[in-house]
Motif scaffolding. Structure first.
Motif, PDB file in Angstrom:
ATOM      1  N   ALA A  36       0.844  -1.207   0.000  1.00  0.00           N
ATOM      2  CA  ALA A  36       0.000   0.000   0.000  1.00  0.00           C
ATOM      3  C   ALA A  36       0.875   1.251   0.000  1.00  0.00           C
ATOM      4  O   ALA A  36       2.073   1.182   0.295  1.00  0.00           O
ATOM      5  N   ASN A  37       0.280   2.381  -0.314  1.00  0.00           N
ATOM      6  CA  ASN A  37       1.010   3.643  -0.206  1.00  0.00           C
ATOM      7  C   ASN A  37       1.514   3.800   1.228  1.00  0.00           C
ATOM      8  O   ASN A  37       0.793   3.530   2.182  1.00  0.00           O
ATOM      9  N   GLY A  38       2.770   4.228   1.337  1.00  0.00           N
ATOM     10  CA  GLY A  38       3.346   4.440   2.661  1.00  0.00           C
ATOM     11  C   GLY A  38       3.960   3.193   3.270  1.00  0.00           C
ATOM     12  O   GLY A  38       4.479   3.237   4.397  1.00  0.00           O
ATOM     13  N   SER A  39       3.929   2.057   2.558  1.00  0.00           N
ATOM     14  CA  SER A  39       4.470   0.815   3.136  1.00  0.00           C
ATOM     15  C   SER A  39       5.994   0.763   3.075  1.00  0.00           C
ATOM     16  O   SER A  39       6.602  -0.132   3.668  1.00  0.00           O
ATOM     17  N   LEU A  51      21.126   5.608  -2.435  1.00  0.00           N
ATOM     18  CA  LEU A  51      20.842   7.012  -2.112  1.00  0.00           C
ATOM     19  C   LEU A  51      20.848   7.243  -0.595  1.00  0.00           C
ATOM     20  O   LEU A  51      21.030   8.371  -0.140  1.00  0.00           O
ATOM     21  N   TYR A  52      20.599   6.198   0.164  1.00  0.00           N
ATOM     22  CA  TYR A  52      20.703   6.237   1.627  1.00  0.00           C
ATOM     23  C   TYR A  52      21.460   4.991   2.055  1.00  0.00           C
ATOM     24  O   TYR A  52      21.590   4.048   1.275  1.00  0.00           O
ATOM     25  N   SER A  53      21.923   4.991   3.305  1.00  0.00           N
ATOM     26  CA  SER A  53      22.492   3.736   3.812  1.00  0.00           C
ATOM     27  C   SER A  53      21.649   3.231   4.974  1.00  0.00           C
ATOM     28  O   SER A  53      20.977   4.023   5.661  1.00  0.00           O
TER      29      SER A  53
HETATM   30  P1  ADP Z   1       5.623   3.940  -0.531  1.00  0.00           P
HETATM   31  O1  ADP Z   1       6.628   4.111  -1.615  1.00  0.00           O
HETATM   32  O2  ADP Z   1       5.282   2.508  -0.247  1.00  0.00           O
HETATM   33  O3  ADP Z   1       4.398   4.780  -0.732  1.00  0.00           O
HETATM   34  P2  ADP Z   1       7.484   5.483   1.099  1.00  0.00           P
HETATM   35  O4  ADP Z   1       8.772   4.763   1.107  1.00  0.00           O
HETATM   36  O5  ADP Z   1       7.339   6.653   0.187  1.00  0.00           O
HETATM   37  O6  ADP Z   1       6.292   4.432   0.856  1.00  0.00           O
HETATM   38  O7  ADP Z   1       7.170   5.988   2.569  1.00  0.00           O
HETATM   39  C1  ADP Z   1       7.266   5.152   3.708  1.00  0.00           C
HETATM   40  C2  ADP Z   1       7.152   6.014   4.951  1.00  0.00           C
HETATM   41  O8  ADP Z   1       8.295   6.872   5.028  1.00  0.00           O
HETATM   42  C3  ADP Z   1       5.935   6.919   4.954  1.00  0.00           C
HETATM   43  O9  ADP Z   1       5.445   6.969   6.272  1.00  0.00           O
HETATM   44  C4  ADP Z   1       6.490   8.262   4.539  1.00  0.00           C
HETATM   45  O10 ADP Z   1       5.762   9.306   5.104  1.00  0.00           O
HETATM   46  C5  ADP Z   1       7.907   8.218   5.123  1.00  0.00           C
HETATM   47  N1  ADP Z   1       8.854   9.008   4.323  1.00  0.00           N
HETATM   48  C6  ADP Z   1       9.056   8.921   2.984  1.00  0.00           C
HETATM   49  N2  ADP Z   1      10.025   9.769   2.596  1.00  0.00           N
HETATM   50  C7  ADP Z   1      10.443  10.429   3.712  1.00  0.00           C
HETATM   51  C8  ADP Z   1      11.426  11.438   3.975  1.00  0.00           C
HETATM   52  N3  ADP Z   1      12.183  11.939   2.990  1.00  0.00           N
HETATM   53  N4  ADP Z   1      11.576  11.862   5.254  1.00  0.00           N
HETATM   54  C9  ADP Z   1      10.825  11.338   6.264  1.00  0.00           C
HETATM   55  N5  ADP Z   1       9.882  10.377   6.084  1.00  0.00           N
HETATM   56  C10 ADP Z   1       9.685   9.931   4.838  1.00  0.00           C
END
Ligand code: ADP
Length: 245
Positions: A36-39, A51-53
């Protein structure tokens, strides 16, 4: 080719995003990352792209480790982001495909060949603002492939595409797999992926909820009456794309 071992990650701003993620993607495999979105799909792809570690645990891409050699990982991977408008930097298709390259005869010929493969030759000179969303998506993918990566990471490549656009995107992913490229592809739509990929990883709340061959993941969903944490609209087991890898 890609291995994640017990990986945890949180953004510097705080908040646990990925927890105890372990998975592997073999060389030349096409693996779907659904949830789901946010997973945590985009976050996971960004980590694999170097891009991150990881906050703890580790990952390796082609034998290069993170934490440690993120630069080495970035040299092996290309990530195509969800928002094409953020990724396209050239003013025309031609400019974007040649951006950052010496304009040699060979470079122009390679860009031309890639544009032909992606049906972008007709719009070669067009300002990118006039391209459809599907064309912009294809341009991002074409530019990534021109760099000759070992690993391609695609974040929601199907979103916003109409049926012909999705079908073409699927064809391009299959062609890349046939050419031996390793691909990790995220989608919130399980049905888009199920008959396309070699394996599925289902993320739920930053953890791997299910992983394995698509048929096994489907069986698990059916047998345990699990509601997959992503969209699944036309019913279990129905392959709306009619097979066709
Ligand atoms: P998806 O791609 O599955 O929609 P994300 O990886 O974008 O999920 O996001 C996962 C969680 O990390 C979410 O709660 C989002 O709000 C948080 N998040 C995403 N990017 C950042 C960021 N740059 N800084 C802080 N939290 C982030």
């Amino acid at each position: 080719m890609i291995t994640l071992s017990n990986l945890d990650f949180q953004y510097p701003s705080g908040g646990g995003v990925l927890s105890s993620v372990s998975l592997s993607v073999g060389r030349g495999e096409l693996v779907g990352l659904v949830g789901a979105n946010g997973s945590g799909k985009s976050t996971l792809l960004s980590l694999v792209a170097g891009l991150y570690s990881p906050s703890s645990g580790s990952l390796s891409v082609g034998g290069v480790e993170s934490p440690g050699d993120e630069k080495g990982i970035r040299a092996r991977c290309r990530m195509v982001m969800q928002d094409a408008d953020l990724q396209i930097l050239g003013g025309t298709v031609e400019e974007d495909l040649l951006l950052g390259r010496r304009r040699t005869e060979d470079a122009v010929a390679a860009a031309h060949t890639m544009a032909a493969r992606f049906h972008l030759l007709d719009v070669w000179d067009r300002p990118v603002q006039t391209l459809s969303w599907g064309m912009k998506r294809k341009l991002c993918l074409a530019a990534a492939l021109l760099d000759g990566p070992e690993v391609l990471l695609l974040d929601e490549p199907f979103s916003g595409l109409d049926y012909p656009g999705m079908t073409e995107m699927r064809r391009l992913l299959v062609e890349s797999r046939d050419a031996g490229l390793t691909q990790l592809v995220s989608s919130h739509d399980l049905e888009c992926m199920v008959d396309l990929v070699d394996a599925l990883v289902v993320l739920d709340g930053g953890r791997v909820a299910l992983a394995g061959p698509p048929e096994e993941v489907l069986d698990h969903v059916r047998d345990h009456a699990v509601r997959p944490p992503c969209s699944w609209s036309t019913g279990l087991g129905i392959k709306p794309w009619g097979g066709g890898r």
